[in-house]
Structures are given as structure tokens and as C-alpha cells.
Design a protein around this motif. Structure first.
Motif, PDB file in Angstrom:
ATOM      1  N   CYS A 141      43.988  41.748 -43.328  1.00 26.86           N
ATOM      2  CA  CYS A 141      45.418  41.450 -43.368  1.00 26.86           C
ATOM      3  C   CYS A 141      46.055  42.023 -44.627  1.00 26.86           C
ATOM      4  O   CYS A 141      45.426  42.061 -45.682  1.00 26.86           O
ATOM      5  CB  CYS A 141      45.594  39.932 -43.321  1.00 26.86           C
ATOM      6  N   SER A 142      47.295  42.423 -44.500  1.00 26.54           N
ATOM      7  CA  SER A 142      48.148  42.895 -45.602  1.00 26.54           C
ATOM      8  C   SER A 142      47.654  44.159 -46.277  1.00 26.54           C
ATOM      9  O   SER A 142      47.363  44.145 -47.463  1.00 26.54           O
ATOM     10  CB  SER A 142      48.359  41.797 -46.632  1.00 26.54           C
ATOM     11  N   PRO A 143      47.584  45.248 -45.580  1.00 27.43           N
ATOM     12  CA  PRO A 143      47.906  45.490 -44.178  1.00 27.43           C
ATOM     13  C   PRO A 143      46.648  45.549 -43.323  1.00 27.43           C
ATOM     14  O   PRO A 143      45.547  45.681 -43.835  1.00 27.43           O
ATOM     15  CB  PRO A 143      48.564  46.866 -44.218  1.00 27.43           C
ATOM     16  N   ASN A 144      46.844  45.489 -42.027  1.00 30.84           N
ATOM     17  CA  ASN A 144      45.765  45.700 -41.079  1.00 30.84           C
ATOM     18  C   ASN A 144      45.730  47.192 -40.753  1.00 30.84           C
ATOM     19  O   ASN A 144      46.764  47.795 -40.492  1.00 30.84           O
ATOM     20  CB  ASN A 144      45.992  44.879 -39.804  1.00 30.84           C
ATOM     21  N   ARG A 145      44.562  47.779 -40.776  1.00 31.09           N
ATOM     22  CA  ARG A 145      44.432  49.220 -40.560  1.00 31.09           C
ATOM     23  C   ARG A 145      44.876  49.635 -39.153  1.00 31.09           C
ATOM     24  O   ARG A 145      45.529  50.658 -38.984  1.00 31.09           O
ATOM     25  CB  ARG A 145      42.991  49.649 -40.806  1.00 31.09           C
ATOM     26  N   ALA A 146      44.555  48.844 -38.144  1.00 31.17           N
ATOM     27  CA  ALA A 146      44.895  49.201 -36.762  1.00 31.17           C
ATOM     28  C   ALA A 146      46.378  49.001 -36.462  1.00 31.17           C
ATOM     29  O   ALA A 146      46.980  49.792 -35.731  1.00 31.17           O
ATOM     30  CB  ALA A 146      44.050  48.387 -35.784  1.00 31.17           C
ATOM     31  N   LEU A 147      46.965  47.926 -36.991  1.00 32.60           N
ATOM     32  CA  LEU A 147      48.371  47.604 -36.740  1.00 32.60           C
ATOM     33  C   LEU A 147      49.038  47.205 -38.059  1.00 32.60           C
ATOM     34  O   LEU A 147      49.314  46.032 -38.305  1.00 32.60           O
ATOM     35  CB  LEU A 147      48.482  46.481 -35.703  1.00 32.60           C
ATOM     36  N   PRO A 148      49.319  48.181 -38.930  1.00 30.33           N
ATOM     37  CA  PRO A 148      49.835  47.858 -40.262  1.00 30.33           C
ATOM     38  C   PRO A 148      51.201  47.185 -40.264  1.00 30.33           C
ATOM     39  O   PRO A 148      51.581  46.571 -41.261  1.00 30.33           O
ATOM     40  CB  PRO A 148      49.889  49.215 -40.968  1.00 30.33           C
ATOM     41  N   GLU A 149      51.940  47.243 -39.160  1.00 26.96           N
ATOM     42  CA  GLU A 149      53.262  46.613 -39.117  1.00 26.96           C
ATOM     43  C   GLU A 149      53.193  45.094 -38.958  1.00 26.96           C
ATOM     44  O   GLU A 149      54.190  44.403 -39.162  1.00 26.96           O
ATOM     45  CB  GLU A 149      54.100  47.218 -37.977  1.00 26.96           C
ATOM     46  N   LEU A 150      52.026  44.559 -38.612  1.00 32.92           N
ATOM     47  CA  LEU A 150      51.905  43.112 -38.414  1.00 32.92           C
ATOM     48  C   LEU A 150      51.892  42.396 -39.757  1.00 32.92           C
ATOM     49  O   LEU A 150      51.225  42.811 -40.703  1.00 32.92           O
ATOM     50  CB  LEU A 150      50.640  42.781 -37.624  1.00 32.92           C
ATOM     51  N   ARG A 151      52.630  41.296 -39.818  1.00 32.10           N
ATOM     52  CA  ARG A 151      52.721  40.503 -41.049  1.00 32.10           C
ATOM     53  C   ARG A 151      51.623  39.447 -41.085  1.00 32.10           C
ATOM     54  O   ARG A 151      51.091  39.057 -40.064  1.00 32.10           O
ATOM     55  CB  ARG A 151      54.077  39.813 -41.121  1.00 32.10           C
ATOM     56  N   CYS A 152      51.361  38.960 -42.265  1.00 30.83           N
ATOM     57  CA  CYS A 152      50.371  37.906 -42.460  1.00 30.83           C
ATOM     58  C   CYS A 152      50.855  36.626 -41.773  1.00 30.83           C
ATOM     59  O   CYS A 152      51.990  36.200 -41.990  1.00 30.83           O
ATOM     60  CB  CYS A 152      50.168  37.656 -43.954  1.00 30.83           C
ATOM     61  N   PRO A 153      50.014  35.977 -40.958  1.00 30.68           N
ATOM     62  CA  PRO A 153      50.434  34.751 -40.282  1.00 30.68           C
ATOM     63  C   PRO A 153      50.658  33.576 -41.222  1.00 30.68           C
ATOM     64  O   PRO A 153      51.281  32.578 -40.844  1.00 30.68           O
ATOM     65  CB  PRO A 153      49.290  34.469 -39.312  1.00 30.68           C
ATOM     66  N   LEU A 154      50.159  33.691 -42.450  1.00 33.29           N
ATOM     67  CA  LEU A 154      50.344  32.626 -43.432  1.00 33.29           C
ATOM     68  C   LEU A 154      51.419  32.978 -44.451  1.00 33.29           C
ATOM     69  O   LEU A 154      51.603  32.268 -45.434  1.00 33.29           O
ATOM     70  CB  LEU A 154      49.018  32.325 -44.148  1.00 33.29           C
ATOM     71  N   GLY A 155      52.110  34.095 -44.227  1.00 28.22           N
ATOM     72  CA  GLY A 155      53.185  34.496 -45.123  1.00 28.22           C
ATOM     73  C   GLY A 155      52.703  35.025 -46.452  1.00 28.22           C
ATOM     74  O   GLY A 155      53.450  35.071 -47.413  1.00 28.22           O
ATOM     75  N   GLN A 156      51.437  35.421 -46.521  1.00 26.44           N
ATOM     76  CA  GLN A 156      50.879  35.906 -47.772  1.00 26.44           C
ATOM     77  C   GLN A 156      51.085  37.411 -47.888  1.00 26.44           C
ATOM     78  O   GLN A 156      50.917  38.144 -46.927  1.00 26.44           O
ATOM     79  CB  GLN A 156      49.375  35.630 -47.842  1.00 26.44           C
TER      80      GLN A 156
END
Length: 166
Positions: A141-156
Motif C-alpha cells: 500500500c501507498s502505492p500499490n504497484r499493480a494499481l497505484p491509484e488506489l488509496r490506503c483503506p486506513l487513510g495512511q
């Protein structure tokens, strides 16, 4: 970068509900697509982000509610250690004898540490008794290599210090 852990166990029939395990198409069906198609699209669009089923693409766990996160770590070795602990805990219930072998669990944990260290995600699934299914995932997470546009689910954002495992 940090890592989130996810666990899902349940009936194999529920796991097989693939429509709820994939995100809806970006565009809704055309109005003349028929009421059943439109109803199904709306159902999937509403359910996918909140249903606890493992997504077909591991990175898409990040669109699920933060309450589904079972642990967060800054380092890949700590996250892989969590995986090893889960494999040991569930191992006696694995339907396959080779999957129950402690050496297999240790090898999967070592492999997970390497993959996470390279910024990849890790997902494993196992048949349990009854028949039930177990899904374990570690997501970068922050960022994810496969889908870097996805945000952290915990807001981190980027981690600022150790996060306690949950």
C-alpha cells in the motif's frame, strides 16, 4: 510503503460468487440492455466495495473498508511473519496433506517476504475441511504497484513509524 493483511474464511460456494469478487465495469450497461442486466450491474456496483469476499485482483482489497484490515506493517519480513503465523494456525485444518507440512508454510512465508520486498502483493488460498475455503492476502500500500491509484483503506500515507498488528 506499508503492507496490509486480509483473511477470509467461508463456504466454498460463497467464495465462488465471482461477480461480487470483481469490480463493476467503469460504464453502466446501456438503458436498452434489459432490466436484469441493469439490476445486476447496480447490485455489483453497490456490493463490490463493501463485501468481505476476496477480490479476484489482490490489490483491490484496498478499495474495501478498513475494518477488514487484519494487520499493518512497515516491513515485508514482519508482514510475512504474520502470514507464517496464520499458516501455522490454520494448517491442521487444510484439506491437502502437502499443504499441512510445516516446511511448506515456512517456504510460503519466505517467498512472501521476497515478493513484498519487491513491492508485490501476496495471496494464497486453501481448501479447509467441510468444504470451506481460506484466503490470506498481504497487499502493498501507498502505492500499490499493480494499481497505484488506489488509496490506503486506513487513510495512511507513507508510514511514519511502526504500526501495531491487529
Amino acid at each position: 510503503m506499508h503492507f496490509h493483511a486480509y483473511v477470509w474464511t467461508g463456504p466454498k460456494q460463497r467464495f465462488d460468487e465471482e461477480a461480487l469478487r470483481r469490480p463493476p465495469y467503469p460504464e453502466p450497461p446501456p438503458a436498452d440492455g434489459g432490466p436484469e442486466l441493469i439490476r445486476r450491474y447496480k447490485e455489483v456496483a453497490a456490493e463490490f466495495p463493501v463485501v468481505d469476499l476476496p477480490p479476484l485482483e489482490t490489490a483491490r482489497w484496498l478499495v474495501k473498508p478498513g475494518v477488514l484490515v487484519r494487520g499493518t506493517w512497515d516491513g515485508p519480513k514482519e508482514a510475512a511473519g504474520w502470514l507464517g503465523e496464520r499458516l501455522a494456525a490454520y494448517g491442521p485444518r487444510f484439506a491437502s496433506a502437502p499443504d499441512r507440512a510445516p516446511a511448506r508454510a515456512a517456504a510460503l512465508a519466505r517467498s512472501a517476504a521476497e515478493r513484498l520486498g519487491q513491492g508485490g502483493d501476496v495471496a494464497h488460498g486453501f481448501y479447509l475441511e467441510r468444504p470451506a475455503f481460506l484466503s490470506l492476502a498481504l497487499v502493498c500500500c501507498s502505492p500499490n504497484r499493480a494499481l497505484p491509484e488506489l488509496r490506503c483503506p486506513l487513510g495512511q500515507g507513507p508510514p511514519t513509524g511502526p504500526k501495531p498488528a491487529r
